[in-house]
Design an enzyme around this catalytic site. Structure first.
Site, mmCIF file in Angstrom:
data_model
loop_
_atom_site.group_PDB
_atom_site.id
_atom_site.type_symbol
_atom_site.label_atom_id
_atom_site.label_comp_id
_atom_site.label_asym_id
_atom_site.label_seq_id
_atom_site.Cartn_x
_atom_site.Cartn_y
_atom_site.Cartn_z
ATOM 1 N N LYS A 81 0.855 -1.191 0.000
ATOM 2 C CA LYS A 81 0.000 0.000 0.000
ATOM 3 C C LYS A 81 0.889 1.239 0.000
ATOM 4 O O LYS A 81 1.915 1.264 0.711
ATOM 5 C CB LYS A 81 -0.895 -0.031 1.230
ATOM 6 C CG LYS A 81 -1.940 1.074 1.300
ATOM 7 C CD LYS A 81 -2.869 0.892 2.508
ATOM 8 C CE LYS A 81 -3.961 1.933 2.584
ATOM 9 N NZ LYS A 81 -4.880 1.742 3.736
ATOM 10 N N SER A 156 -9.904 1.727 2.627
ATOM 11 C CA SER A 156 -9.038 2.504 1.783
ATOM 12 C C SER A 156 -7.972 1.692 1.023
ATOM 13 O O SER A 156 -7.414 2.189 0.040
ATOM 14 C CB SER A 156 -8.304 3.555 2.628
ATOM 15 O OG SER A 156 -7.459 2.948 3.576
ATOM 16 N N SER A 180 -10.160 -0.718 6.742
ATOM 17 C CA SER A 180 -9.527 -0.577 5.422
ATOM 18 C C SER A 180 -8.802 -1.800 4.893
ATOM 19 O O SER A 180 -8.395 -1.800 3.731
ATOM 20 C CB SER A 180 -8.541 0.581 5.435
ATOM 21 O OG SER A 180 -9.240 1.782 5.260
HETATM 22 N N1 GLN Z 1 -13.384 3.972 5.895
HETATM 23 C C1 GLN Z 1 -12.833 4.399 7.147
HETATM 24 C C2 GLN Z 1 -12.422 5.848 7.061
HETATM 25 O O1 GLN Z 1 -12.682 6.428 6.068
HETATM 26 C C3 GLN Z 1 -11.676 3.540 7.530
HETATM 27 C C4 GLN Z 1 -10.449 3.861 6.763
HETATM 28 C C5 GLN Z 1 -9.278 3.050 7.210
HETATM 29 O O2 GLN Z 1 -9.425 2.012 7.856
HETATM 30 N N2 GLN Z 1 -8.110 3.556 6.884
HETATM 31 O O3 GLN Z 1 -11.875 6.396 7.948
#
Ligand code: GLN
Length: 487
Positions: A81, A156, A180
């Site tokens: 990532k 994400s 995410s």
């Molecule tokens: N979707 C969640 C957010 O927007 C989690 C994102 C994540 O785990 N990095 O914060």
């Protein structure tokens, strides 16, 4: 080797490498060729460096020829990532702010993978600074779901999921602050693990919300995930929140632990908003565990409904502080037409950050401001404790908790313009981060129209071996994760 070398498991690849039926150079060539064949459709990578990957592969083959192979991951390409630092490679967080930034050092997880011989492969797309659930918030491109190209891969860590699902990497690392890793794993028919907070070092991970962030693996099987976890887990003096704990041989533990287990089904996770096809797939998984002799218990996690609210106070508060460093002075985007120092801060941040990141910084600054701190931030911290206590109380009666990973299968790109609708994608995953627990998403079926469905198993702190054993028992009997997408 088969023409689809890029879809083989880590176990099969490492056996073929050990027997000399395959070289790392051949494997990396196969993954690069696959990437070049499908990437215009999938768009999982922000960038990749063929020469660098091939050099790592040649080094692996040389090591092996000299009888110094480093273990099962030696020579296997693992995607990263684009928030995990790899020395000499771009580190963008899918943000204009870091578009031209190159990392001067390796994250601890990268160092550990390199020490195990793994090949660091590519920079995988994400929602900018890991804020989002669809990878549409990337400043560069939207990644497609390999199983349904008009749908999102989740987020994400959408690039990390899509690449592995499409055969553009053998496995990958993502990060999980509120879901995410697990939600994109569910959307892309993968196993994705969020480890217990503190099990895996965050050194070299671009911080979003430091009390919630964890790095974890994506794989096409529980075994592949166990391979990676065994390498990346463990105490790191460079991360003060990393925990001193014995790291078991996860694969040996999975082989040894056969259950039966006591599984809790929290009623709060099966209410309004849950897609009927997802509900049915998860209920079938529950019935499977029952048929194995597991004890199935109804449990209650009564503060679940406050999870999303508490998360969006705590995560934004922490991000407003973590992202203060991007001011155009030391690194990142610097505005070209600033009049003075203050103007430089304003313009660099206005130009460098996207809309969702700005929304969160503003929200986080607000909830921390004097006069509002007690009403929002402090109260959210108290809710966080209640949520953790709910889980710990449930664990008096059960070994693990089974839920859907996400309320729906992958949705179409462009269909969740309202930020609140996007935030609700995480209702089943956020509590786990607030409580610091480990959880894994496991493929558990497909919708009628072929979109993957995932279930989530939530474990007790540092009980990843148990959690993966429970996941493995299901996987062995079903094999949903073997279904490959047609890209
Ligand atoms: N979707 C969640 C957010 O927007 C989690 C994102 C994540 O785990 N990095 O914060």
């Amino acid at each position: 080797m088969s023409t689809e070398t890029y879809f083989l498991s880590i176990g099969a690849l490492s056996a073929a490498l050990a027997r000399g039926e395959l070289s790392s150079v051949e494997l990396v060539q196969a993954v690069i060729a696959r990437t070049e064949a499908v990437e215009t459709k999938v768009r999982a990578f922000n960038s990749y460096d063929r020469e660098d990957a091939m050099a790592q592969a040649r080094a692996s083959d040389t090591r092996r020829a000299a009888g110094r192979a480093l273990g099962p991951l030696d020579g296997i390409p693992i995607g990263m990532k684009d928030v995990i630092a790899v020395a000499g490679q771009p580190l963008t967080a899918s943000s204009r702010m870091l578009e031209h930034f190159v990392s001067p050092y390796d994250a601890t997880v990268v160092k550990r993978l390199r020490n195990a011989g793994a090949i660091c492969w590519g920079r995988l797309n994400l929602d900018e600074f890991a804020m989002g659930s669809s990878t549409e918030n990337s400043a560069f491109q939207a990644t497609a779901n390999p199983y349904a190209l008009d749908c999102v891969p989740g987020g994400s860590s959408g690039g990390s999921a899509a690449a592995v699902a499409a055969g553009e990497a053998i496995a990958s690392l993502g990060s999980d602050t509120g879901g995410s890793i697990r939600q994109p794993a569910a959307f892309c028919n993968l196993v994705g693990l969020k480890p217990t907070y503190g099990l895996v070092s965050r050194y070299g991970l671009i911080a979003f919300a430091s009390s919630l962030d964890q790095i974890g693996p994506f794989g096409r099987s529980v075994d592949d995930v166990a391979h990676l976890l065994g390498v990346i887990a463990g105490h790191d003096p460079l991360d003060s929140t990393s925990y001193q704990v014995e790291i078991p041989d996860y694969r040996a533990e999975i082989a040894r632990r056969q259950g039966p287990w006591r599984l809790g089904i929290p009623r709060e996770y099966f209410g309004e908003g849950l897609d009927p096809e997802v509900a049915q797939a998860v209920q079938k998984a529950v019935a499977f565990y029952q048929s194995l002799g597991c004890e199935i218990k109804d449990v209650s996690l009564p503060h679940t409904e406050y999870g999303v609210g508490a998360y969006y106070i705590i995560a934004t508060a922490e991000c407003s502080s973590n992202l203060a460093r991007f001011d155009g002075v030391r690194y990142g985007h610097r505005s070209k037409d600033a009049k003075d120092a203050v103007d430089l801060y304003f313009k660099s941040r206005a130009e460098g950050f996207g809309a969702e990141v700005k929304r969160r910084i503003i929200l986080g600054t607000y909830v921390l401001s004097s006069g509002y701190y007690d009403a929002y931030y402090l109260r959210a911290q108290k809710v966080r404790t209640l949520i953790r206590n709910d889980f710990l109380a449930a664990y008096r009666d059960v070994d693990a908790i089974l839920t859907p990973t996400a309320p729906t299968p992958a949705f179409r790109r462009g269909t969740k313009a309202d930020p609140l609708a996007m935030y609700l994608c995480d209702i089943y995953t956020i509590g786990v981060n607030l409580a610091g627990l480990p959880a894994v998403s496991v493929p558990c079926g497909f919708s009628q129209d072929g979109r993957p469905i995932g279930m989530q198993l939530i474990g007790q702190p540092y009980q990843e071996a148990e959690l993966l054993s429970i996941a493995s028992a299901y996987e062995r009997a079903h094999g949903w994760g073997q279904r490959r997408p047609v890209v």
